[in-house]
Design a protein around this motif. Structure first.
Motif, PDB file in Angstrom:
ATOM      1  N   HIS A 147      38.710  49.108  40.146  1.00 37.01           N
ATOM      2  CA  HIS A 147      39.864  49.588  39.399  1.00 37.01           C
ATOM      3  C   HIS A 147      39.497  50.963  38.860  1.00 37.01           C
ATOM      4  O   HIS A 147      38.574  51.104  38.047  1.00 37.01           O
ATOM      5  CB  HIS A 147      40.219  48.584  38.299  1.00 37.01           C
ATOM      6  CG  HIS A 147      40.471  47.219  38.867  1.00 37.01           C
ATOM      7  ND1 HIS A 147      41.685  46.866  39.420  1.00 37.01           N
ATOM      8  CD2 HIS A 147      39.639  46.151  39.033  1.00 37.01           C
ATOM      9  CE1 HIS A 147      41.604  45.626  39.887  1.00 37.01           C
ATOM     10  NE2 HIS A 147      40.377  45.177  39.670  1.00 37.01           N
ATOM     11  N   SER A 195      43.167  48.822  41.957  1.00 35.89           N
ATOM     12  CA  SER A 195      44.227  49.495  41.212  1.00 35.89           C
ATOM     13  C   SER A 195      43.733  50.861  40.778  1.00 35.89           C
ATOM     14  O   SER A 195      42.537  51.157  40.837  1.00 35.89           O
ATOM     15  CB  SER A 195      44.642  48.686  39.970  1.00 35.89           C
ATOM     16  OG  SER A 195      43.638  48.755  38.957  1.00 35.89           O
ATOM     17  N   TYR A 214      44.455  53.171  37.211  1.00 36.03           N
ATOM     18  CA  TYR A 214      45.068  52.987  35.896  1.00 36.03           C
ATOM     19  C   TYR A 214      45.120  54.299  35.113  1.00 36.03           C
ATOM     20  O   TYR A 214      44.347  55.227  35.374  1.00 36.03           O
ATOM     21  CB  TYR A 214      44.300  51.928  35.093  1.00 36.03           C
ATOM     22  CG  TYR A 214      42.887  52.337  34.701  1.00 36.03           C
ATOM     23  CD1 TYR A 214      42.630  52.964  33.485  1.00 36.03           C
ATOM     24  CD2 TYR A 214      41.808  52.097  35.546  1.00 36.03           C
ATOM     25  CE1 TYR A 214      41.341  53.346  33.128  1.00 36.03           C
ATOM     26  CE2 TYR A 214      40.519  52.468  35.202  1.00 36.03           C
ATOM     27  CZ  TYR A 214      40.289  53.103  33.994  1.00 36.03           C
ATOM     28  OH  TYR A 214      39.012  53.490  33.643  1.00 36.03           O
ATOM     29  N   MET A 260      51.414  55.898  44.853  1.00 31.99           N
ATOM     30  CA  MET A 260      50.852  54.547  44.849  1.00 31.99           C
ATOM     31  C   MET A 260      51.583  53.647  45.851  1.00 31.99           C
ATOM     32  O   MET A 260      50.952  52.850  46.556  1.00 31.99           O
ATOM     33  CB  MET A 260      50.928  53.947  43.442  1.00 31.99           C
ATOM     34  CG  MET A 260      50.063  54.644  42.409  1.00 31.99           C
ATOM     35  SD  MET A 260      48.284  54.632  42.790  1.00 31.99           S
ATOM     36  CE  MET A 260      48.068  56.325  43.339  1.00 31.99           C
ATOM     37  N   SER A 269      47.974  49.168  43.659  1.00 31.05           N
ATOM     38  CA  SER A 269      48.523  48.783  42.365  1.00 31.05           C
ATOM     39  C   SER A 269      48.344  49.900  41.346  1.00 31.05           C
ATOM     40  O   SER A 269      47.251  50.440  41.180  1.00 31.05           O
ATOM     41  CB  SER A 269      47.831  47.517  41.860  1.00 31.05           C
ATOM     42  OG  SER A 269      48.255  47.200  40.548  1.00 31.05           O
ATOM     43  N   ARG A 329      48.447  50.747  37.387  1.00 31.32           N
ATOM     44  CA  ARG A 329      48.370  50.072  36.090  1.00 31.32           C
ATOM     45  C   ARG A 329      48.660  51.063  34.972  1.00 31.32           C
ATOM     46  O   ARG A 329      47.963  52.087  34.845  1.00 31.32           O
ATOM     47  CB  ARG A 329      46.984  49.483  35.860  1.00 31.32           C
ATOM     48  CG  ARG A 329      46.671  48.247  36.672  1.00 31.32           C
ATOM     49  CD  ARG A 329      45.354  47.677  36.225  1.00 31.32           C
ATOM     50  NE  ARG A 329      44.943  46.534  37.016  1.00 31.32           N
ATOM     51  CZ  ARG A 329      43.777  45.919  36.864  1.00 31.32           C
ATOM     52  NH1 ARG A 329      42.916  46.364  35.956  1.00 31.32           N
ATOM     53  NH2 ARG A 329      43.478  44.875  37.606  1.00 31.32           N
ATOM     54  N   GLN A 351      53.632  44.516  42.385  1.00 28.53           N
ATOM     55  CA  GLN A 351      52.339  45.095  42.745  1.00 28.53           C
ATOM     56  C   GLN A 351      51.639  45.711  41.547  1.00 28.53           C
ATOM     57  O   GLN A 351      50.409  45.836  41.533  1.00 28.53           O
ATOM     58  CB  GLN A 351      52.551  46.174  43.814  1.00 28.53           C
ATOM     59  CG  GLN A 351      51.331  47.012  44.128  1.00 28.53           C
ATOM     60  CD  GLN A 351      51.597  48.074  45.171  1.00 28.53           C
ATOM     61  OE1 GLN A 351      51.561  47.786  46.353  1.00 28.53           O
ATOM     62  NE2 GLN A 351      51.872  49.308  44.745  1.00 28.53           N
ATOM     63  N   ASN A 352      52.397  46.119  40.535  1.00 29.66           N
ATOM     64  CA  ASN A 352      51.862  46.926  39.441  1.00 29.66           C
ATOM     65  C   ASN A 352      51.575  46.104  38.193  1.00 29.66           C
ATOM     66  O   ASN A 352      52.137  45.025  37.990  1.00 29.66           O
ATOM     67  CB  ASN A 352      52.830  48.060  39.109  1.00 29.66           C
ATOM     68  CG  ASN A 352      53.002  49.010  40.282  1.00 29.66           C
ATOM     69  OD1 ASN A 352      52.096  49.197  41.088  1.00 29.66           O
ATOM     70  ND2 ASN A 352      54.190  49.612  40.389  1.00 29.66           N
TER      71      ASN A 352
END
Length: 297
Positions: free
Chosen positions: A9, A42, A44, A71, A77, A79, A108-109
């Motif tokens: 992530h 993801s 973020y 994205m 994903s 975030r 997805q998010n």
């Protein structure tokens, strides 16, 4: 190496948009450069002007529509880091943050949260998202981590990095609990810090527009700023060896990299270390550095 599939992530959804335009295309076109046992779980971040934001403040100026489009194009994903811990009921109607939720609302998010008040609001109004319990809660008590992992609202829980070395107790978690734990790998904050929660609360106050002085970091090496080399000497650091030979074989698959407030050159070095096969480090550096659209400084 044991070939357990793991998910990273990554930081900088709004902060490093230009960087990810280049990096994600390279990741798609030349997957052979990257370890086949890892995926991007993801990316973020939060815009600089989002009052629900937390963790870091003053970063992230990319256009939200462009970010969402990038994205979606890569199937990754997004975030939203809405980890402000000091929100009050009147803050829930903030137009900017609600528009962001409407734009990114997709199964997805996800949204990273620290406030139960905000969590309840988001679950009711934007049920499309999945939710992540923020590391800004500073969960340093193992029993609190287990309790948080048992909460059905959260898909993932990011404990304080000082629980990372507790491998024996972590190993005794149930498979369902393990699946939720997302380790913060590369924190360089002082391992013995006693003021971490106050630091995050200071950021939350700034996000709300309160006139507060900067938090004074108590770390003995604070004046050096972030250095990956320092993070590697942190007792809570989780590197490649630890991921593949300690954590993944015990059933853990989620690993978070910090760095939203750093430069894109530092971010690149982190991604090279964690994701790129050594024989391709120079190739990836050249592809990134020589892209005329990207300013690494």
């Amino acid at each position: 190496m044991n070939k357990h599939k793991i998910y990273y992530h990554l930081p900088g959804l709004f902060e490093f948009y230009d960087f990810y335009q280049v990096f994600l295309e390279l990741y798609r076109q030349h997957r052979e450069y990257f370890y086949d046992w890892c995926e991007i779980g993801s990316i973020y971040g939060a815009p600089a002007d989002a009052i629900w934001g937390g963790g870091r403040v003053g970063f992230g100026d990319a256009d939200a529509k462009a970010v969402a489009k990038l994205m979606r194009e890569h199937g990754i994903s997004a975030r939203l880091t809405f980890s402000n811990s000091l929100l009050r009921p009147e803050h829930l109607q903030d137009p900017r943050c609600n528009r962001l939720c409407e734009l990114f609302a997709d199964s997805q998010n996800g949204i990273i949260v620290a406030s139960d008040l905000l969590l309840s609001y988001l679950m009711e109004k934007y049920p499309q998202f999945y939710f992540v319990s923020s590391t800004t809660k500073v969960l340093t008590d193992f029993a609190e981590l287990v309790t948080e992992c048992n909460r059905p609202e959260f898909r993932y829980v990011v404990p304080d990095f000082r629980l990372n070395p507790e491998t024996e107790r972590l190993s005794n978690m149930s498979p369902q609990q393990k699946a939720k734990v997302e380790f913060l790998c590369n924190e360089c904050c002082w391992f013995d810090c006693y003021d971490r929660k106050a630091c995050y609360e200071n950021v939350s106050r700034k996000s709300l527009g309160e006139a507060v002085e900067d938090h004074i970091c108590v770390s003995p090496t604070a004046e050096r700023g972030y250095r990956l080399s320092d993070a590697m000497n942190n007792p809570g650091f989780i590197g490649l060896h630890e991921i593949q030979n300690i954590y993944a074989p015990r059933g853990f698959a989620q690993f978070k990299l910090e760095g939203r407030g750093l430069g894109s050159a530092v971010l690149l070095e982190m991604l090279l270390y964690y994701m790129v096969k050594p024989q391709y480090h120079l190739v990836v550096r050249e592809e990134i550095y020589l892209d005329s659209m990207l300013d690494l400084f």
